[in-house]
Design an enzyme around this catalytic site. Structure first.
Site, PDB file in Angstrom:
ATOM      1  CE1 TYR A  49      -4.160   1.923   0.627  1.00 56.91           C
ATOM      2  CE2 TYR A  49      -2.706   3.277   1.976  1.00 56.91           C
ATOM      3  CZ  TYR A  49      -3.914   3.090   1.319  1.00 56.91           C
ATOM      4  OH  TYR A  49      -4.867   4.085   1.355  1.00 56.91           O
ATOM      5  CE  LYS A 106      -3.942   4.726  -1.813  1.00 54.49           C
ATOM      6  NZ  LYS A 106      -5.010   5.163  -2.744  1.00 54.49           N
TER       7      LYS A 106
HETATM    8  P1  NAD Z   1     -14.065   2.250   0.597  1.00 53.71           P
HETATM    9  O1  NAD Z   1     -13.731   0.799   0.637  1.00 53.71           O
HETATM   10  O2  NAD Z   1     -15.179   2.762   1.434  1.00 53.71           O
HETATM   11  O3  NAD Z   1     -14.330   2.706  -0.912  1.00 53.71           O
HETATM   12  C1  NAD Z   1     -13.520   2.271  -1.964  1.00 53.71           C
HETATM   13  C2  NAD Z   1     -14.407   1.846  -3.108  1.00 53.71           C
HETATM   14  O4  NAD Z   1     -13.562   1.403  -4.186  1.00 53.71           O
HETATM   15  C3  NAD Z   1     -15.335   0.693  -2.755  1.00 53.71           C
HETATM   16  O5  NAD Z   1     -16.684   1.013  -3.056  1.00 53.71           O
HETATM   17  C4  NAD Z   1     -14.826  -0.459  -3.607  1.00 53.71           C
HETATM   18  O6  NAD Z   1     -15.866  -1.326  -4.039  1.00 53.71           O
HETATM   19  C5  NAD Z   1     -14.182   0.277  -4.776  1.00 53.71           C
HETATM   20  N1  NAD Z   1     -13.201  -0.558  -5.452  1.00 53.71           N
HETATM   21  C6  NAD Z   1     -12.276  -1.382  -4.884  1.00 53.71           C
HETATM   22  N2  NAD Z   1     -11.589  -2.012  -5.846  1.00 53.71           N
HETATM   23  C7  NAD Z   1     -12.076  -1.591  -7.035  1.00 53.71           C
HETATM   24  C8  NAD Z   1     -11.773  -1.892  -8.374  1.00 53.71           C
HETATM   25  N3  NAD Z   1     -10.827  -2.784  -8.694  1.00 53.71           N
HETATM   26  N4  NAD Z   1     -12.472  -1.266  -9.356  1.00 53.71           N
HETATM   27  C9  NAD Z   1     -13.447  -0.382  -9.057  1.00 53.71           C
HETATM   28  N5  NAD Z   1     -13.788  -0.057  -7.791  1.00 53.71           N
HETATM   29  C10 NAD Z   1     -13.102  -0.657  -6.794  1.00 53.71           C
HETATM   30  O7  NAD Z   1     -12.717   3.009   0.951  1.00 53.71           O
HETATM   31  P2  NAD Z   1     -12.378   4.557   1.205  1.00 53.71           P
HETATM   32  O8  NAD Z   1     -11.838   4.625   2.578  1.00 53.71           O
HETATM   33  O9  NAD Z   1     -13.469   5.428   0.803  1.00 53.71           O
HETATM   34  O10 NAD Z   1     -11.129   4.701   0.218  1.00 53.71           O
HETATM   35  C11 NAD Z   1     -11.138   5.527  -0.925  1.00 53.71           C
HETATM   36  C12 NAD Z   1      -9.703   5.897  -1.256  1.00 53.71           C
HETATM   37  O11 NAD Z   1      -9.143   6.621  -0.173  1.00 53.71           O
HETATM   38  C13 NAD Z   1      -8.780   4.707  -1.504  1.00 53.71           C
HETATM   39  O12 NAD Z   1      -7.916   4.999  -2.578  1.00 53.71           O
HETATM   40  C14 NAD Z   1      -7.997   4.608  -0.210  1.00 53.71           C
HETATM   41  O13 NAD Z   1      -6.727   4.013  -0.403  1.00 53.71           O
HETATM   42  C15 NAD Z   1      -7.888   6.062   0.167  1.00 53.71           C
HETATM   43  N6  NAD Z   1      -7.617   6.317   1.585  1.00 53.71           N
HETATM   44  C16 NAD Z   1      -8.504   5.911   2.548  1.00 53.71           C
HETATM   45  C17 NAD Z   1      -8.201   6.167   3.886  1.00 53.71           C
HETATM   46  C18 NAD Z   1      -9.121   5.749   5.003  1.00 53.71           C
HETATM   47  O14 NAD Z   1      -8.730   5.846   6.179  1.00 53.71           O
HETATM   48  N7  NAD Z   1     -10.338   5.287   4.748  1.00 53.71           N
HETATM   49  C19 NAD Z   1      -7.012   6.811   4.219  1.00 53.71           C
HETATM   50  C20 NAD Z   1      -6.148   7.211   3.204  1.00 53.71           C
HETATM   51  C21 NAD Z   1      -6.459   6.954   1.885  1.00 53.71           C
END
Ligand code: NAD
Length: 335
Positions: free
Chosen positions: A239, A243
């Site tokens: 990860y 990123k």
């Molecule tokens: P989440 O799991 O709620 O949403 C992510 C969505 O992406 C999901 O609906 C999932 O079905 C979809 N997804 C996964 N693989 C996929 C694919 N191959 N094709 C199409 N869609 C796909 O997660 P989130 O927390 O909302 O994360 C969104 C972004 O934010 C991600 O890139 C994550 O790495 C980043 N992020 C999240 C956090 C956190 O704490 N939640 C922190 C830093 C970065």
């Protein structure tokens, strides 16, 4: 805090500080094997957010029952969870914006806000069911759904086809966690999937929207990176690498296409209260090694707070901003 009405919209901190709510919430957390101390990073979030944070372990009835117990057996009317979301009316009127990961968390909040601000949203996600549920929740909005895996060319083609000739902006939000494994423990399967979803998908979709943006001489792209793009202590090997690569993808495209009228930026969220799943068998060593660093996180944000940062960069308000990585983390990265 004794006379305030406690609802699902009341912050977890206010619940804990309340003479009535404190013991009830502590009891609920203890029943699930947790401690009130574990709630410290989420004190600012509405109580309702516990459902998402528990990743299915806590049912809605648990929050409803808690609210009833704090209010003599009835659920009082409450303001909307998290308060009224600020919007800038018409900010995206006439614009077509693609959002990946739109069925959940940050992507869903971003797609929703864009639609409320007038965009035609091409909402895409691998989960067809949750995507349909999202679109149904905003029946008056201009939302086109495309279910598909962003790592496949077939899905990328379908997304671009759904947009039609005009694509004003793209938010690459879809992403997955790794298993916190250090490099020596990372399996080929974990590495390949995390790199595919978090890096290759955004690369291929960005490449696919370029022709429309270059023809128009304008376009705004926001990639979602992470605190793990800024430091080595936020997540595991795959990860963190993915990123950091998102930052490279962002900066290279910003330099290459800035002179053509495009802006390409990234947002680096800290902790966000979404249901983002962890894979099974999280590395014990990784979890133990990262735990102390996670303890320095100032707090956990709501998906709507991230949508505010993402839509700012997507919008014309970001006019002079190109190639930045905007930390949206409550100050975590400043420490
Ligand atoms: P989440 O799991 O709620 O949403 C992510 C969505 O992406 C999901 O609906 C999932 O079905 C979809 N997804 C996964 N693989 C996929 C694919 N191959 N094709 C199409 N869609 C796909 O997660 P989130 O927390 O909302 O994360 C969104 C972004 O934010 C991600 O890139 C994550 O790495 C980043 N992020 C999240 C956090 C956190 O704490 N939640 C922190 C830093 C970065």
């Amino acid at each position: 805090m004794t006379d305030e009405v406690l609802t699902a919209a009341t912050s977890i901190g206010d619940w804990l500080d309340s003479d009535v709510g404190g013991p009830l919430l502590r009891g609920l957390i203890a029943a699930g094997g947790g401690t009130a101390e574990s709630l410290a990073p989420v004190r600012g979030l509405p109580l309702q957010q516990l459902i998402v944070l528990s990743q299915g372990a806590m049912p809605q009835t648990a929050v409803d029952d808690l609210v009833r117990q704090a209010n003599g057996g009835v659920i009082p009317q409450s303001e909307s969870i998290g308060g009224a979301e600020p919007t800038s009316a018409g900010r995206f009127a006439g614009k077509t914006v693609i959002v990946t990961g739109a069925a959940s968390g940050i992507g869903r909040a971003t797609a929703g806000r864009l639609a409320r601000e007038g965009a035609r949203v091409i909402a895409t996600d691998i989960s067809a069911d949750r995507l349909a549920e999202f679109a149904a929740s905003m029946p008056d909005a201009d939302i086109v759904t495309v279910a598909g895996d962003v790592t496949t060319q077939e899905s990328i083609d379908a997304i671009v086809a759904a947009a039609g000739g005009r694509i004003d902006a793209l938010a690459n939000v879809a992403g997955i966690n790794d298993d916190f494994s250090p490099l020596g423990e990372t399996s080929d399967a974990m590495w390949d999937r995390v790199i595919a979803v978090n890096v290759t998908g955004p690369f291929k979709l960005t490449r696919a929207v370029l022709p429309a943006m270059l023809t128009a001489g304008a376009g705004s792209i926001v990639n979602v990176a992470s605190e793990a793009a800024l430091r080595g202590s936020a997540s595991g090997n795959a990860y963190t690498t993915s990123k950091h690569a998102v930052v490279g993808l962002t900066k290279s495209a910003a330099v290459m296409y800035g002179p053509k009228g495009l802006r390409v930026n990234a947002v680096a969220p800290g902790g966000v209260a979404t249901g983002i799943p962890f894979p099974p068998n999280v590395s014990e060593y990784g979890q133990q090694r990262l735990g102390a660093f996670h303890g320095t996180m100032p707090g956990v944000a709501t998906p709507e707070q991230l949508a505010a940062s993402i839509t700012f960069l997507l919008s014309d308000d970001g006019v002079n901003i190109n190639g930045v990585v905007l930390a949206s983390d409550g100050g975590w990265s400043a420490q």
